[in-house]
Write a protein that holds these residues in place. Structure first.
Motif, short mmCIF file in Angstrom:
data_model
loop_
_atom_site.label_atom_id
_atom_site.label_comp_id
_atom_site.label_asym_id
_atom_site.label_seq_id
_atom_site.Cartn_x
_atom_site.Cartn_y
_atom_site.Cartn_z
N ALA A 180 49.53 109.50 -2.69
CA ALA A 180 49.41 110.64 -3.59
C ALA A 180 50.50 110.62 -4.66
O ALA A 180 50.34 111.18 -5.74
N PHE A 186 46.07 108.08 -8.05
CA PHE A 186 45.68 109.38 -7.51
C PHE A 186 44.77 110.12 -8.48
O PHE A 186 43.76 110.67 -8.09
N ALA A 190 40.95 111.31 -7.99
CA ALA A 190 40.61 112.72 -8.17
C ALA A 190 39.44 112.85 -9.14
O ALA A 190 38.51 113.64 -8.92
N GLN A 246 44.21 112.39 0.18
CA GLN A 246 45.10 113.00 -0.82
C GLN A 246 46.36 113.54 -0.17
O GLN A 246 47.45 113.40 -0.70
#
Length: 282
Positions: A180, A186, A190, A246
């Motif tokens: 993360a 990341f 996402a 995450q």
């Protein structure tokens, strides 16, 4: 080893079933047990009401302990059953304690403090369950590929803990690796989560950190001694089957959409193997 009746209560709390002793063959192996626990949580997240499992039949996914999350099954007490209507809805599992538990490998970590010591399993850090009492499960010589997965060498599987109530709220999968803190990857993951189902965290969760598992663990009040306990499963996880999430320190065994019950059970069985039942006074 703690009182066998207490261990059966812990298994009952984890599975939502009445776990009773038998002198005959166990209905479930430890692997079957972790399959049931993991699959019940997964199917509940998916919105199902029931789960079919070989040798057990139809299992209700209703949380029968909603009104009293610390209750343990009446069926474990001696004498005539006084189980209410909710308890009567539970499926009964019968296990032979001699075939299910392996006292030779029990280890009481209750008063152990590791401090700065580092332990490895499969060349990955092993956070030992300090503060917990581990009841070993009989899993040696039960897999076609031997017991290397349970060892301490580089080919061993890393340790993970299953806290039962860990679910998809713990975050998306980082499908491209990294952590993360690795911002570009990341953010890519996402963004991908908005358009693909593969990053939504559909599957079975566990963690390498027993403290994280404790935050999501099941509690029950024992009818053996009146004390309240926390219970967690200690497993080994196939490093080739897990995905990072995450949230740091959370692993997922991903189950693709469209898989039937047999395929889903196969994924869990080849990904997570139990070897310890952890108990701790709440």
């Amino acid at each position: 080893m703690p009182d066998t009746r207490l261990c059966l209560e812990a298994l009952s709390a984890l599975s939502g079933c009445n776990v009773e002793p038998t002198g005959g063959a166990s209905q479930l192996s430890p692997q079957d047990f972790v399959n049931v626990v993991a699959l019940k949580e997964f199917y509940k997240q998916e919105g199902f009401q029931e789960l079919e499992y070989p040798s057990l039949g139809t299992l209700s996914l209703r949380d029968l302990d909603d009104q009293d999350m610390y209750s343990s099954p009446e069926a474990l007490t001696e004498g005539p059953s006084t189980a209410g209507p909710e308890q009567s809805l539970r499926t009964t599992m019968r296990i032979n304690p001699e075939d299910f538990f392996h006292p030779q490998y029990d280890y009481d970590f209750t008063n152990v403090k590791d401090g700065d010591k580092t332990f490895l399993r499969g060349n990955e850090r092993y956070v030992r369950p300090c503060g917990w009492n581990r009841v070993a499960l009989r899993v040696t010589k039960r897999y076609d590929d031997g017991d290397t997965w349970l060892g301490t060498g580089k080919d061993a599987w890393p340790v993970s803990y299953h806290g039962q109530n860990m679910d998809g709220s713990l975050g998306i999968i980082l499908t491209r690796g990294g952590s993360a803190a690795d911002e570009p990857k990341f953010l890519d993951a996402a963004a991908a989560s908005l358009v693909t189902g593969e990053t939504r965290g559909r599957g079975v969760y566990s963690t390498p950190d027993v403290a994280t598992a404790e935050a999501y663990c099941k509690k029950f009040k024992s009818k053996v001694n009146g004390k309240t306990y926390k219970v967690v499963l200690q497993n080994r996880i196939n490093p080739e089957k897990r995905k990072d999430c995450q949230r740091e320190g959370v692993w997922l065994v991903y189950i693709p959409k469209g898989h039937n019950d047999v395929q889903t059970r196969a994924i869990v069985q080849e990904s997570i193997r139990p070897y310890g039942l952890l108990l701790k006074e709440a």
